[in-house]
Design an enzyme around this catalytic site. Structure first.
Site, PDB file in Angstrom:
ATOM      1  N   HIS B 143       0.873  -1.173   0.000  1.00  0.00           N
ATOM      2  CA  HIS B 143       0.000   0.000   0.000  1.00  0.00           C
ATOM      3  C   HIS B 143       0.915   1.229   0.000  1.00  0.00           C
ATOM      4  O   HIS B 143       2.040   1.163   0.509  1.00  0.00           O
ATOM      5  CB  HIS B 143      -0.827  -0.062   1.287  1.00  0.00           C
ATOM      6  CG  HIS B 143      -1.907   0.970   1.415  1.00  0.00           C
ATOM      7  ND1 HIS B 143      -1.650   2.263   1.791  1.00  0.00           N
ATOM      8  CD2 HIS B 143      -3.249   0.886   1.242  1.00  0.00           C
ATOM      9  CE1 HIS B 143      -2.789   2.930   1.843  1.00  0.00           C
ATOM     10  NE2 HIS B 143      -3.777   2.127   1.516  1.00  0.00           N
ATOM     11  N   ASP B 220       3.131  -4.585   7.983  1.00  0.00           N
ATOM     12  CA  ASP B 220       1.941  -3.747   7.833  1.00  0.00           C
ATOM     13  C   ASP B 220       0.731  -4.649   8.067  1.00  0.00           C
ATOM     14  O   ASP B 220       0.372  -5.448   7.200  1.00  0.00           O
ATOM     15  CB  ASP B 220       1.934  -3.131   6.427  1.00  0.00           C
ATOM     16  CG  ASP B 220       0.619  -2.425   6.103  1.00  0.00           C
ATOM     17  OD1 ASP B 220      -0.338  -2.507   6.908  1.00  0.00           O
ATOM     18  OD2 ASP B 220       0.547  -1.795   5.031  1.00  0.00           O
ATOM     19  N   GLN B 223      -4.490  -4.905   7.138  1.00  0.00           N
ATOM     20  CA  GLN B 223      -5.522  -5.802   6.613  1.00  0.00           C
ATOM     21  C   GLN B 223      -5.561  -7.138   7.345  1.00  0.00           C
ATOM     22  O   GLN B 223      -6.515  -7.891   7.183  1.00  0.00           O
ATOM     23  CB  GLN B 223      -5.299  -6.053   5.105  1.00  0.00           C
ATOM     24  CG  GLN B 223      -5.408  -4.831   4.228  1.00  0.00           C
ATOM     25  CD  GLN B 223      -6.810  -4.235   4.223  1.00  0.00           C
ATOM     26  OE1 GLN B 223      -7.801  -4.890   4.550  1.00  0.00           O
ATOM     27  NE2 GLN B 223      -6.905  -2.971   3.859  1.00  0.00           N
ATOM     28  N   LYS B 246     -10.238  -0.148  10.784  1.00  0.00           N
ATOM     29  CA  LYS B 246     -10.439  -1.319   9.927  1.00  0.00           C
ATOM     30  C   LYS B 246     -10.816  -2.552  10.743  1.00  0.00           C
ATOM     31  O   LYS B 246     -10.933  -3.650  10.214  1.00  0.00           O
ATOM     32  CB  LYS B 246      -9.171  -1.609   9.119  1.00  0.00           C
ATOM     33  CG  LYS B 246      -8.854  -0.533   8.067  1.00  0.00           C
ATOM     34  CD  LYS B 246      -7.772  -1.016   7.127  1.00  0.00           C
ATOM     35  CE  LYS B 246      -7.087   0.093   6.375  1.00  0.00           C
ATOM     36  NZ  LYS B 246      -7.920   0.711   5.328  1.00  0.00           N
ATOM     37  N   CYS B 384      -4.866   2.818  -3.429  1.00  0.00           N
ATOM     38  CA  CYS B 384      -3.591   3.301  -2.876  1.00  0.00           C
ATOM     39  C   CYS B 384      -2.459   2.351  -3.208  1.00  0.00           C
ATOM     40  O   CYS B 384      -1.607   2.069  -2.359  1.00  0.00           O
ATOM     41  CB  CYS B 384      -3.683   3.522  -1.367  1.00  0.00           C
ATOM     42  SG  CYS B 384      -4.834   4.812  -0.921  1.00  0.00           S
TER      43      CYS B 384
END
Lengths: 148, 429
Positions: B143, B220, B223, B246, B384
């Site tokens: 991302h 990261d 998600q 999220k 993104c």
């Protein structure tokens, strides 16, 4: 907010059967415009004749139905017209899209009235104006040629 | 139109009833007026969960309760509300430490979200440990938030960025993982789960390789943390970033997990109140971790809401959530593949509930607009991740992404609407 106001029959017709879609194979002014955020791209080719009339206009590109239909309708609305008239149409359409002009101005320009529906969808305005910005740029390029 | 193919008693296999948990989310009851005169009413089908998720009542209530009964500034006030606010804020930190399996709550830094967490590491860790010529190993599927901070740092410090490529199926090319490391590699920064392909990357293997070269790893987790059990000690990663919004939490709050040894060694990120111990006009000393990295009044209500969110998720069970979303994703993939002309980006065997696709030649904006008219919220655009789009040869995709409150019936509505859409647009030109 109505989906049908955005995707009016006129828009869908132009999207399915775009007018003046293709290339100008002889000497012409070419501009390319894109919107990386949505991935719309347009390549606009114009020829202005000695009388200051837009003799030829064609476009190629890829994008959503709104951007491609807007480009197609634009070519029909401006082809054969004097540059000064085209500049006024550009300014009317872009102004109406941005909410700076009364949308009623679009009534003067045939099929372009179908773009009125876009105004209620702010996220789609830039789709509709892409081709028009390309045309403005092309006219500026033309103007440079004459001053040279 | 095909009937919903419900596999044998998936509800009992899942451990919770998605139709029941939906009742906890007030917004999922929204309906929209559609048609020229608003004559049609369509219920919301929310499939944009990779962008942000909806909030359950306990989270909304925790934020309201905080403002109605505890609002004050944290850590400094000598009064009852100040104590309440501090206790709630620090309790949230402990909840997040437990949720992520951190060794100590001192390793949990509250940030605005994943983006700020990664920027914090780039600025604070990078400032302390990187020199010109050093290399950072990223992947091609990051991302922008795990790419641009490193680009900025590379420009400032004359670093080199290297990239593990992704393959046609949306997985990383990892067979010869060791070859990506050079004597100058100083950090690996990689996404746990792709927000475009849904691919779940083998973080343990990547961390093991990196640690053989003495290279720390940033994950990261924007998600992944919302959708599967995460234990940072099992992953053995050095940094892990997540976004509260999220995972049922409020916007504007997120977490950076970092190993204590790194937090101790890193320079501060932002300067200001709270992050200092003693201040003179020309110098200062720093507060203990994690406060050293939390300058200024934090997003207290956000942190409290996020604490409530991870409690809510844990009560359902992250294993259950992961299992159900695997089922729902498999079902959606099967149904999507039945539609001629639908192209799916990302075919990784290990994947989460993020589906990027193209319908014939129809532009993703038109896809999203058409679905919106049916009440279905998806994403259209570059997500993104412009370098991914460029490599795929598209400028945008449509993306449907699930959460545990989505149902097979909602997948069916998506499929029906895509079929309708094909008739409406033809196939485009």
């Amino acid at each position: 907010m109505a989906f049908d106001d955005l995707y009016q029959e006129i828009i869908l017709d132009h999207y399915r059967n775009p007018q003046n879609f293709g290339e100008v194979y002889h000497s012409c002014t070419v501009v390319e415009e894109d919107n990386p955020v949505c991935g719309d791209q347009i390549r606009l080719m114009i020829v202005v004749n000695a009388d200051g009339l837009l003799q030829e206009i064609k476009f190629k590109g890829s994008g959503c139905a709104i951007s491609m239909a807007s480009a197609s309708m634009m070519t029909e609305a401006v082809k054969g017209k004097p540059i000064s008239t085209i500049q006024r149409i550009c300014s009317d359409v872009i102004g109406a899209m941005r909410g700076e002009k009364d949308p009623q101005v679009l009534e003067n320009y045939g099929d372009l009235v179908a773009l009125k529906g876009v105004i209620q969808f702010p996220a789609r305005v830039k789709c509709a104006t892409l081709a028009w910005h390309a045309l403005e740029d092309a006219l500026k390029e033309e103007a440079k040629k004459f001053t040279r | 139109m095909k009937e919903t193919q419900q596999p044998e008693s998936w509800e009992s296999a899942v451990g919770f009833d998605p139709h029941r948990v939906r009742q906890d989310f007030p917004i999922l009851k929204e309906t929209f007026r559609r048609g020229r005169q608003g004559e049609r009413s369509v219920p919301l089908v929310y499939l944009d969960n990779a962008a942000t998720t909806q909030k359950p009542r306990p989270v909304i209530q925790a934020v309201v309760d905080y403002y109605e009964h505890a609002n004050a500034n944290v850590h400094r006030a000598i009064h009852t509300l100040g104590d309440r606010a501090t206790e709630l804020y620090e309790a949230s930190r402990r909840k997040l430490a437990r949720f992520l399996g951190a060794a100590s709550e001192r390793e949990i830094v509250f940030t605005r979200g994943t983006t700020e967490a990664i920027n914090l590491v780039a600025a604070a860790w990078g400032r302390t440990f990187l020199n010109p010529g050093d290399e950072i190993l990223l992947t091609e599927m990051e991302h922008h938030s795990n790419l641009i901070p490193w680009q900025l740092l590379a420009r400032e410090k004359q670093l080199t960025l290297r990239f593990i490529p992704f393959q046609a199926d949306g997985t990383l090319a990892l067979e010869h993982l060791d070859r990506y490391f050079t004597p100058r590699t100083r950090l690996v920064a990689v996404t746990h789960m792709s927000n475009v392909f849904g691919t779940i990357n083998p973080i343990k293997a990547i961390v093991a390789a990196a640690h053989r070269f003495d290279v720390p790893v940033l994950v990261d987790g924007a998600q992944s943390a919302p959708h599967m059990p995460v234990n940072v000690q099992e992953l053995d990663c050095d940094f892990f970033a997540l976004s509260g919004h999220k995972m049922c939490g409020p916007t504007g709050i997120g977490v950076l997990y970092a190993r204590e040894k790194w937090l101790e060694a890193m320079e501060p990120y932002h300067g200001g109140g709270e992050m200092i111990r003693s201040v003179w006009l020309d110098r200062a000393t720093w507060n203990d971790i994690p406060y050293k990295f939390e300058a200024g009044t934090p997003n207290i209500a956000g942190a409290v809401g996020l604490g409530a969110a991870v409690e809510y998720l844990s009560a359902i069970g992250m294993e259950n959530i992961a299992r159900y979303e695997r089922f729902l994703t498999r079902y959606a993939l099967e149904r999507l593949r039945e539609i001629p002309g639908v192209r799916i980006f990302g075919e990784a065997p290990e994947r989460g509930g993020v589906l990027s696709f193209y319908v014939g030649q129809i532009h993703p904006h038109d896809v999203a607009q058409f679905l919106d008219a049916e009440g279905i919220a998806i994403r259209a655009g570059h997500h993104c991740a412009q370098p991914i789009m460029r490599k795929l040869g598209v400028m945008a995709t449509a993306r449907a992404s699930f959460y545990f409150y989505n149902t097979p019936e909602e997948v069916d509505r998506l499929i029906q609407s895509i079929n309708k859409m094909k008739e409406f647009f033809g196939n485009g030109f």
